[in-house]
Design a protein around this motif. Structure first.
Motif, mmCIF file in Angstrom:
data_model
loop_
_atom_site.group_PDB
_atom_site.id
_atom_site.type_symbol
_atom_site.label_atom_id
_atom_site.label_comp_id
_atom_site.label_asym_id
_atom_site.label_seq_id
_atom_site.Cartn_x
_atom_site.Cartn_y
_atom_site.Cartn_z
ATOM 1 N N LYS A 152 0.809 -1.226 0.000
ATOM 2 C CA LYS A 152 0.000 0.000 0.000
ATOM 3 C C LYS A 152 0.837 1.269 0.000
ATOM 4 N N ARG B 200 1.910 2.366 2.873
ATOM 5 C CA ARG B 200 1.239 2.980 4.027
ATOM 6 C C ARG B 200 2.259 3.393 5.079
ATOM 7 N N SER C 100 -7.869 -0.870 4.037
ATOM 8 C CA SER C 100 -8.479 -0.857 2.715
ATOM 9 C C SER C 100 -7.443 -1.270 1.661
ATOM 10 N N ASN D 157 -6.222 -0.421 -1.171
ATOM 11 C CA ASN D 157 -5.872 0.590 -2.172
ATOM 12 C C ASN D 157 -4.444 1.052 -1.913
ATOM 13 N N SER E 55 -10.605 4.622 -1.543
ATOM 14 C CA SER E 55 -10.694 3.210 -1.153
ATOM 15 C C SER E 55 -11.419 2.414 -2.229
ATOM 16 N N GLU F 281 -15.645 3.230 4.923
ATOM 17 C CA GLU F 281 -15.036 2.407 5.957
ATOM 18 C C GLU F 281 -15.865 2.405 7.240
ATOM 19 N N HIS G 143 -6.096 11.497 2.283
ATOM 20 C CA HIS G 143 -6.689 10.206 2.013
ATOM 21 C C HIS G 143 -7.630 10.331 0.846
HETATM 22 MG MG MG Z 1 -7.762 3.083 4.203
#
Ligand code: MG
Ligand code: AMP
Length: 348
Positions: free
Chosen positions: A61, A63, A149, A151, A157, A186, A239
């Motif tokens: 991701k 992230r 998620s 993505n 998402s 979400e 986001h």
């Molecule tokens: Mg997310």
């Protein structure tokens, strides 16, 4: 890496015995990452007990490492293995909303899940998804499954398997395609470790629904005030953003149209994220609508897909209408504000 793609009919009985679910569960047991549908958005799952597996989620991701993951479970027995205790308030909420789009924060048991999942916090976020494919996959794997998620971090998402494939094909081991998700936004994240439970992220279960069950519920100050430090680390990041600049407009359609006309006059390709009621009123390069002011459930379900469609159309800028903040509208506006990087133009 080759990404295995399975199609699964979520309506059939005894999903757990299906070969697609068994293969995907085996990948999870082998510490690989697999995307699967939930009732909110598609999740990117990995064995929550394994550092090696969980690291792969963050890598795929992109992230940030200080943004903890929600652990997904299929039974209350799994919950008891992970948390120190379950308060009466949490029990009441679980009875009513689980399985469902409500994530609860608990004090975690030492060593029950990877420290990477909780990003060093003493607490852990847990939910039981209300989706037959998610539940049978988790049960078949027999593991708590960490799943954000599915993505690329920062992008809208995914609410379909093709959204997942667009972002993560070649970067993850598998994708279970169970059709479009339901809620489309979400889960609500609720911190029940305080006397008065606090919503850290608005989502599929509304504040009003929570209050009917447990009385007073607060909102994390950071949700209203962009300078306060959020208790939910993920809420501080940009986001859900489409690729082109996205600006919200709090005003009437005539005001919004003037802003659009000015950009069109400069030769830009302009998109409008419009309420259904105004879809045929606006003039722009592309006008797309996820739903109307009086049908916020459809807006939630179609919000991310609509943002992604603007990317496919290659617009230079997108103007978006604001929706009322009642019920699920709170979560809708939270996501739209984040997608816009808090950029909103108010009509005088
Ligand atoms: Mg997310
Ligand atoms: P996502 O996985 O993208 O749906 O995001 C999960 C959200 O839950 C993020 O906003 C996280 O910061 C939040 N979260 C996860 N674990 C915790 C925790 N232990 N305490 C507070 N927030 C959490």
């Amino acid at each position: 890496m080759e990404t295995k793609y399975w199609t699964v009919d979520k309506t059939v009985d005894n999903l757990q015995s299906y070969p697609q679910i068994k293969q995907a569960a085996h990948m999870l047991i082998d510490n690989e990452v697999v995307a699967f549908p939930t009732e909110t958005v598609y999740g990117l799952g990995a064995n929550a007990k394994s550092n090696e597996a969980v690291k792969k989620i963050y890598e795929a991701k992109g992230r940030p490492g200080d943004n903890p993951l929600i652990v997904h479970i299929a039974s209350i027995e799994q919950l008891k293995e992970i948390v120190q205790s379950v308060s009466d308030t949490s029990k009441k909420l679980m009875d009513v909303f689980w399985p469902g789009p409500l994530t609860l924060i608990f004090k975690r048991k030492q060593g029950a899940v990877s420290e990477i999942v909780t990003a060093g916090l003493e607490t852990v976020a847990i939910r039981m998804p209300d989706h037959p494919i998610a539940l049978s996959l988790i049960a078949e794997a027999g593991l708590p499954i960490a799943a954000p998620s599915a993505n690329t971090s920062g992008r809208p998402s995914p609410t379909t398997a093709s959204h997942v494939a667009d972002d993560l094909s070649g970067k993850i081991s598998g994708i279970l395609d169970g059709g479009p998700t339901g809620v489309g936004l979400e889960s609500t994240v609720l911190d029940c470790t305080e006397d008065i439970p606090v919503i850290l992220r608005p989502g599929g279960v509304t504040k009003e629904q929570l209050q009917e069950v447990i009385g007073e519920v607060g909102f994390d100050a950071a949700l209203k005030n962009s300078t306060a430090a959020p208790k939910s680390p993920g809420m501080k990041y940009t986001h859900y953003a489409p690729r082109s600049p996205f600006i919200l407009v709090n005003g009437d359609p005539v005001f919004l149209q003037e802003l659009v006309d000015e950009k069109l006059a400069h030769g830009l390709k302009v998109g409008i994220f419009a309420a259904k009621e105004h879809e045929n009123v606006f003039r722009a390069s592309h006008v797309l609508s996820p739903g109307g002011f009086d049908d916020l459930d459809s807006v939630a379900a179609g919000l991310y897909d609509t943002l992604r469609r603007f990317d496919d159309l290659g617009v230079d800028i997108i103007f978006g209408e604001v929706y009322p903040e009642n019920g699920i509208g709170q979560a809708i506006m939270n996501r739209l504000m984040k997608a816009a990087g808090n950029h909103i133009i108010n009509q005088e």
